[in-house]
Design a protein around this motif. Structure first.
Motif, PDB file in Angstrom:
ATOM      1  N   PRO A 471       0.355  -1.518  -0.044  1.00 49.76           N
ATOM      2  CA  PRO A 471       0.013  -0.256   0.173  1.00 49.76           C
ATOM      3  C   PRO A 471       0.507   0.956  -0.209  1.00 49.76           C
ATOM      4  O   PRO A 471       1.687   1.443   1.017  1.00 49.76           O
ATOM      5  N   LEU A 472       0.433   2.324  -0.754  1.00 46.03           N
ATOM      6  CA  LEU A 472       1.076   3.293  -0.931  1.00 46.03           C
ATOM      7  C   LEU A 472       0.039   4.991   0.241  1.00 46.03           C
ATOM      8  O   LEU A 472       0.612   6.029   0.584  1.00 46.03           O
ATOM      9  N   VAL A 473      -0.932   4.425   0.495  1.00 46.03           N
ATOM     10  CA  VAL A 473      -1.797   5.219   1.780  1.00 46.03           C
ATOM     11  C   VAL A 473      -1.903   4.100   2.913  1.00 46.03           C
ATOM     12  O   VAL A 473      -2.557   3.025   2.907  1.00 46.03           O
ATOM     13  N   LEU A 474      -0.875   5.056   4.293  1.00 49.66           N
ATOM     14  CA  LEU A 474      -1.075   4.364   5.494  1.00 49.66           C
ATOM     15  C   LEU A 474      -2.404   4.846   5.916  1.00 49.66           C
ATOM     16  O   LEU A 474      -1.368   5.893   6.343  1.00 49.66           O
ATOM     17  N   PRO A 475      -3.191   4.818   6.069  1.00 44.60           N
ATOM     18  CA  PRO A 475      -3.714   5.306   8.247  1.00 44.60           C
ATOM     19  C   PRO A 475      -3.248   5.075   9.210  1.00 44.60           C
ATOM     20  O   PRO A 475      -2.995   4.408   9.741  1.00 44.60           O
ATOM     21  N   VAL A 476      -3.110   6.050   9.768  1.00 43.26           N
ATOM     22  CA  VAL A 476      -2.826   6.434  11.181  1.00 43.26           C
ATOM     23  C   VAL A 476      -4.326   6.726  12.498  1.00 43.26           C
ATOM     24  O   VAL A 476      -4.113   8.207  11.871  1.00 43.26           O
ATOM     25  N   LEU A 477      -4.064   6.432  12.686  1.00 41.30           N
ATOM     26  CA  LEU A 477      -5.199   7.282  14.188  1.00 41.30           C
ATOM     27  C   LEU A 477      -4.140   8.073  14.896  1.00 41.30           C
ATOM     28  O   LEU A 477      -2.342   8.154  15.161  1.00 41.30           O
ATOM     29  N   GLU A 478      -4.162   9.757  14.955  1.00 41.58           N
ATOM     30  CA  GLU A 478      -3.962  10.311  15.637  1.00 41.58           C
ATOM     31  C   GLU A 478      -2.811  10.659  16.379  1.00 41.58           C
ATOM     32  O   GLU A 478      -2.059  11.406  17.109  1.00 41.58           O
ATOM     33  N   ASP A 479      -3.911   9.500  17.504  1.00 45.82           N
ATOM     34  CA  ASP A 479      -3.428   9.572  18.804  1.00 45.82           C
ATOM     35  C   ASP A 479      -2.417   8.023  19.275  1.00 45.82           C
ATOM     36  O   ASP A 479      -1.876   8.076  20.435  1.00 45.82           O
ATOM     37  N   VAL A 488       4.287  -0.628   6.731  1.00 48.11           N
ATOM     38  CA  VAL A 488       5.548  -1.605   6.219  1.00 48.11           C
ATOM     39  C   VAL A 488       5.386  -0.956   5.013  1.00 48.11           C
ATOM     40  O   VAL A 488       4.428  -1.160   3.941  1.00 48.11           O
ATOM     41  N   VAL A 489       6.617  -0.125   4.448  1.00 45.80           N
ATOM     42  CA  VAL A 489       6.775  -0.693   3.576  1.00 45.80           C
ATOM     43  C   VAL A 489       6.819  -1.455   2.979  1.00 45.80           C
ATOM     44  O   VAL A 489       8.444  -1.482   3.104  1.00 45.80           O
ATOM     45  N   THR A 490       7.155  -1.752   2.080  1.00 45.16           N
ATOM     46  CA  THR A 490       7.735  -3.179   0.729  1.00 45.16           C
ATOM     47  C   THR A 490       8.470  -2.432  -0.475  1.00 45.16           C
ATOM     48  O   THR A 490       7.652  -1.413  -1.510  1.00 45.16           O
ATOM     49  N   ALA A 491       9.334  -2.851  -0.843  1.00 43.04           N
ATOM     50  CA  ALA A 491       9.714  -2.801  -2.275  1.00 43.04           C
ATOM     51  C   ALA A 491      10.254  -3.872  -2.490  1.00 43.04           C
ATOM     52  O   ALA A 491      10.468  -5.181  -2.040  1.00 43.04           O
ATOM     53  N   VAL A 492      10.562  -4.638  -4.396  1.00 40.25           N
ATOM     54  CA  VAL A 492      11.060  -5.569  -4.703  1.00 40.25           C
ATOM     55  C   VAL A 492      11.627  -4.816  -5.713  1.00 40.25           C
ATOM     56  O   VAL A 492      11.593  -3.760  -6.714  1.00 40.25           O
ATOM     57  N   THR A 558       9.124   6.667  -3.985  1.00 45.44           N
ATOM     58  CA  THR A 558       8.205   6.655  -4.281  1.00 45.44           C
ATOM     59  C   THR A 558       7.202   7.602  -3.004  1.00 45.44           C
ATOM     60  O   THR A 558       7.729   7.652  -1.750  1.00 45.44           O
ATOM     61  N   ASP A 559       6.314   8.354  -3.654  1.00 51.08           N
ATOM     62  CA  ASP A 559       6.031   9.353  -2.436  1.00 51.08           C
ATOM     63  C   ASP A 559       4.853   8.037  -1.729  1.00 51.08           C
ATOM     64  O   ASP A 559       3.661   7.672  -2.496  1.00 51.08           O
ATOM     65  N   ILE A 560       4.604   7.988  -0.455  1.00 44.60           N
ATOM     66  CA  ILE A 560       4.149   7.784   0.763  1.00 44.60           C
ATOM     67  C   ILE A 560       2.712   8.314   1.501  1.00 44.60           C
ATOM     68  O   ILE A 560       3.245   9.773   2.187  1.00 44.60           O
ATOM     69  N   THR A 561       1.896   8.352   0.523  1.00 40.23           N
ATOM     70  CA  THR A 561       0.590   9.230   1.872  1.00 40.23           C
ATOM     71  C   THR A 561       0.289   8.376   3.530  1.00 40.23           C
ATOM     72  O   THR A 561       0.107   7.434   3.285  1.00 40.23           O
ATOM     73  N   ILE A 562       0.258   9.645   4.386  1.00 37.11           N
ATOM     74  CA  ILE A 562      -0.121   8.845   5.675  1.00 37.11           C
ATOM     75  C   ILE A 562      -1.510   9.560   6.000  1.00 37.11           C
ATOM     76  O   ILE A 562      -1.757  10.627   6.210  1.00 37.11           O
ATOM     77  N   GLN A 563      -2.446   9.033   5.866  1.00 39.10           N
ATOM     78  CA  GLN A 563      -3.879   9.019   6.395  1.00 39.10           C
ATOM     79  C   GLN A 563      -3.814   9.486   7.949  1.00 39.10           C
ATOM     80  O   GLN A 563      -3.969   8.443   8.501  1.00 39.10           O
ATOM     81  N   VAL A 564      -4.311  10.626   8.523  1.00 43.60           N
ATOM     82  CA  VAL A 564      -4.194  10.541   9.780  1.00 43.60           C
ATOM     83  C   VAL A 564      -5.749  11.107   9.806  1.00 43.60           C
ATOM     84  O   VAL A 564      -6.667  11.300   9.245  1.00 43.60           O
ATOM     85  N   GLN A 565      -6.438   9.654  10.846  1.00 43.50           N
ATOM     86  CA  GLN A 565      -7.429   9.351  11.402  1.00 43.50           C
ATOM     87  C   GLN A 565      -7.832  10.120  12.704  1.00 43.50           C
ATOM     88  O   GLN A 565      -7.196   9.671  13.945  1.00 43.50           O
ATOM     89  N   ASN A 566      -9.383  10.078  12.003  1.00 40.79           N
ATOM     90  CA  ASN A 566      -9.948  11.442  13.687  1.00 40.79           C
ATOM     91  C   ASN A 566      -9.171  10.572  15.074  1.00 40.79           C
ATOM     92  O   ASN A 566     -10.586   9.887  14.662  1.00 40.79           O
TER      93      ASN A 566
END
Length: 797
Positions: A471-479, A488-492, A558-566
């Motif tokens: 995945p290039l978009v990773l969700p993460v809780l703001e807390d 985990v960023v996977t490269a092949v 590569t750009d990884i997008t981190i989406q902060v979950q409220n």
């Protein structure tokens, strides 16, 4: 390229290494086949700390007693010796063209071996004429001498051919026996001299050495003996010569007959000496017949009595190719009848397939990069067969499963047929080596084969860029806590070893860090959804260890997008936290009195709940709006509600909450209809909302101020209640007669009168005095139902 060994180099070498070994033994040595036995063919140096090194010729392939004992001589340099290898026998290019020689230096504890190859160089050899044909005259007799004896000797020297006088013109009289050891050489025949000289133009010889006469012989009228000098030359001028004596026989008796005067027979080579060839037999009616060859044929012998022809020695076509076809003239002679006859036997020696093909090189070892282009030649394989009739060699490529379709053969060239991929697990398991076998098969029956092993080792080339995969978009809780794994960023990478990639964040990042090998993306600082919802991290992937040149690396980013979950981590905020509002008592129930202004940074839905005392039953909330449950009652002779309220409202987002306070003042507004028939117009209620600015002091000050205000409000409420209570009692004392009159009037009119029903449509009980009364919901007018005696003057409520 040959290495030039100087004295300094050799001395330095021996200084550091005393182990026995070969110093400058060449791999290839070329020697002309004309080299005589005893001549030195190669000279080189060896090193050994023994005073008398033991150098031996371990093997010669093909086997041959080719060399003498090596000659070893010391040099001026300690432990360094000069070695000479001498020929022990003659070389023959036509028989063996290449020898492989293995030498060995023997010591008490080891045997050091090294090989060299002896290539025989072809030298033109003069044709070989038959011994009897080229037999010279005695040295003491000169053929030009005038003596009769000299003429006779010169005339009759050489081979003798007897022909009957009635032989037909152009019939072959004799074929000059000659052989040329040189392959593919051209031989020519010339009659250089004819005796008697008058017969010079009578005889001819063709390109095969066949002598004919264009004239008939006459025993009575012409010469009976002829001497022909024949010179045999090859294409380079080498020659041999001899003489043919043609003796004309008188025909006076019929020749001796053979049962089979002409035979064509075939025998296999390598049958050994004494192998049966064929048998000739003259007319059985003639007695005392002896058999002999017209001339010597060294490969064969004939039984004088039985006429059986056998081999004189082992016939080997690889050693003497002239044996392939030989014409034998057999003479049968009857001494009793003085008759003779000649039979012609053509013997064909058939080749036996006894030698497998010889291939050079005997093994193909190559190291090439995996990007070697298709069609590139990896080398040429040359295979020959020394067998005479089985010289055609067919090459067949046999590939393993791993090497299938990777190579091809084109006219003896081994070429790349498909990409030699390094990045395959099967190839890695085989030490990155492609294997195949080239099978060389001769044309004999049965066919003999030689296998040439092909071992091609491929070298890695870094061909592919590393790629960061989903995945290039990773969700993460703001807390999420600092140090926690966001994802985990996977490269092949398709180069072997697969996925050999290091990850990094170029220039660093204040919020994130990454494990270069595992790819775990760690959080370095706290996140705030309300401040920023999306973060972008550029991750760089660099491969390593995938090329022979370790500096040849490939990089991708590569750009990884981190989406902060409220996460609900903020309490609702009301601004202001207190409200004041004045309303008329006639305000209808459910009409908003105060609307709270509250927000939540998390965007959660807010709910409001009344939490303080009597206001819980008196007021209600609709969303964030506060309204009364029913209208207020302020009838002078009836129910009298409170005129000031403090309503505490709890605003919650489901997890956190905050309190807001509303101060509501109720202005009494009486709409009671008078007893007269005058129509009273009821004014519409008016709601007045007063907003005040709130000062936001320190938390401790708010607590102290709130407690103090609460005490003051409680005191004021108690005083107000006491005053209102006294006023109500006093009004009851002052109006008993009025109420009584009203009651009496009601009695007179009757409870069931139309006027009473029109004026009052409800009944209730006064909470202070406990008396029951009727009321009109339209005008608010009330009427007591029971009489109460006036209270004593000193009565206190």
């Amino acid at each position: 390229m040959a290495v030039e060994w100087t004295e300094f180099t050799i001395t330095t070498l021996l200084k550091y290494s005393r182990a026995p070994g070969f110093v400058d033994l060449p791999m290839w040595v070329e020697v002309a086949e004309s080299a005589v036995p005893g001549s030195a063919i190669v000279q080189f140096q060896i090193q050994s700390d023994e005073p008398h090194p033991d150098l031996q010729v371990l093997s010669v392939s093909p086997p041959a007693a080719l060399f003498q004992t090596p000659i070893i001589n010391p040099t001026d340099i300690p432990d360094l010796y000069i070695v000479q290898i001498m020929l022990n026998s003659s070389l023959d290019f036509e028989r063996v063209r290449l020898y492989s020689v293995r030498l060995g230096i023997a010591t008490a504890s080891s045997l050091v071996q090294q090989s060299f190859h002896l290539r025989v160089i072809d030298v033109n050899e003069a044709p070989e004429c038959e011994t009897q044909f080229q037999f010279p005259a005695p040295i003491s007799i000169i053929c030009t001498a005038s003596s009769y004896l000299a003429k006779q000797v010169c005339l009759f020297a050489g081979v003798e051919v007897r022909v009957p006088e009635d032989v037909s013109p152009y019939e072959p009289l004799y074929t000059v026996p000659v052989r040329d050891l040189d392959e593919n050489d051209t031989i020519s025949f010339v009659i250089s001299e004819v005796l008697p000289a008058s017969s010079l133009g009578q005889f001819q010889i063709d390109g095969r050495g066949k002598i004919t006469s264009d004239q008939a012989f006459g025993y009575q009228r012409g010469p009976k003996d002829f001497s022909l000098s024949v010179v045999v030359r090859d294409s380079q001028g080498a020659n041999c010569s001899g003489k043919v004596r043609i003796k004309v026989l008188k025909v006076f008796t019929p020749p001796l007959d053979f049962l089979l005067p002409v035979q064509n027979v075939s025998v296999l080579e390598n049958g050994g000496a004494g192998d049966f060839v064929t048998a000739v037999q003259a007319n059985p009616n003639i007695s005392a017949v002896f058999y002999t060859f017209v001339k010597p044929y060294p490969p064969y012998k004939i039984g004088p009595e039985d006429g059986i022809i056998r081999t004189a020695y082992n016939l080997d076509l690889e050693a003497d190719r002239t044996l392939m076809r030989m014409v034998l003239l057999v003479r049968a002679l009857s001494v009793i009848e003085n008759r003779s006859g000649t039979a012609t036997i053509t013997v064909h020696v058939l080749d036996v397939n006894e030698h497998p093909p010889f291939c050079s090189p005997p093994i193909i070892l190559l190291t090439v990069p995996e990007t070697t282009e298709v069609g590139r030649s990896l080398g040429t394989l040359t295979c020959v067969d020394v067998d005479v009739n089985n010289r055609n060699v067919t090459l067949t490529l046999i590939e393993s499963d791993l090497s299938l379709f990777k190579f091809r053969l084109r006219s003896g060239q081994l070429q790349v047929n498909n990409s030699l991929d390094y990045d395959v697990e099967g190839v890695a398991a085989n030490n990155f080596q492609y294997e195949a076998v080239i099978l060389a098969t001769d044309s004999g029956s049965p066919a003999l084969t030689t296998e040439v092993q092909v071992l091609v080792t491929v070298l890695p080339v870094n061909e592919f860029d590393p790629q960061v995969v989903a995945p290039l978009v990773l969700p993460v809780l703001e807390d999420a806590q600092r140090g926690s794994v966001v994802g985990v960023v996977t490269a092949v990478d398709r180069d072997w070893p697969f996925n050999s990639v290091r990850l990094s964040i170029p220039g660093g990042d204040p919020l994130f860090s990454i494990d270069p090998i595992g790819g775990q993306l760690y959080l370095r600082a706290e996140l705030d959804f309300e401040e920023k919802q999306v973060h972008t991290v550029r991750v760089q992937a660099v491969d390593f260890g995938q090329d022979t040149d370790w500096t040849n690396q490939r990089t991708s980013a590569t750009d990884i997008t981190i989406q902060v979950q409220n996460v609900n981590d903020n309490a609702p905020v009301c601004d202001p936290v207190s409200y004041e509002s004045s309303i008329f008592s006639t305000l209808s129930a459910g009409v908003a009195i105060v609307t709270l202004t509250c927000t939540d940074l998390d965007g959660d839905i807010l709910s409001a709940t009344i939490t303080n005392g009597a206001a819980v039953d008196r007021f209600q909330t609709n969303g964030l709006s506060l309204s009364s449950k029913n209208v207020f009652s302020f009838v002078p002779d009836g129910v009298y509600d409170e005129t000031w309220y403090e309503v505490t409202v709890k605003v919650s987002d489901g997890k956190f909450s905050t309190d807001a306070v509303a101060y509501i003042t109720v202005v009494p507004w009486t709409t009671t209809k008078p007893t007269t028939t005058t129509t009273t117009t009821t004014l519409a209620p008016q709601v007045v909302t007063v907003l005040m600015e709130v000062w936001n002091p320190e938390s401790w000050f708010v607590v102290v101020l709130t407690l103090t205000g609460a005490l003051l409000l409680l005191t004021a409420g108690l005083l107000t209640w006491n005053i209102l209570a006294r006023t109500s009692v006093q009004q009851i004392k002052d109006q008993p007669e009025v109420l009584l009159r009203d009651s009496e009037q009601t009695t007179k009119e009757g409870p069931g009168s139309d006027e009473s029903e029109k004026r009052f449509d409800g009944k209730a009980q006064d909470p202070v005095s406990g008396r029951s009364y009727l009321f009109s919901s339209l005008t608010g007018e009330r009427r007591w139902l029971d009489k109460v005696a006036p209270a004593p003057a000193d009565t206190h409520v």
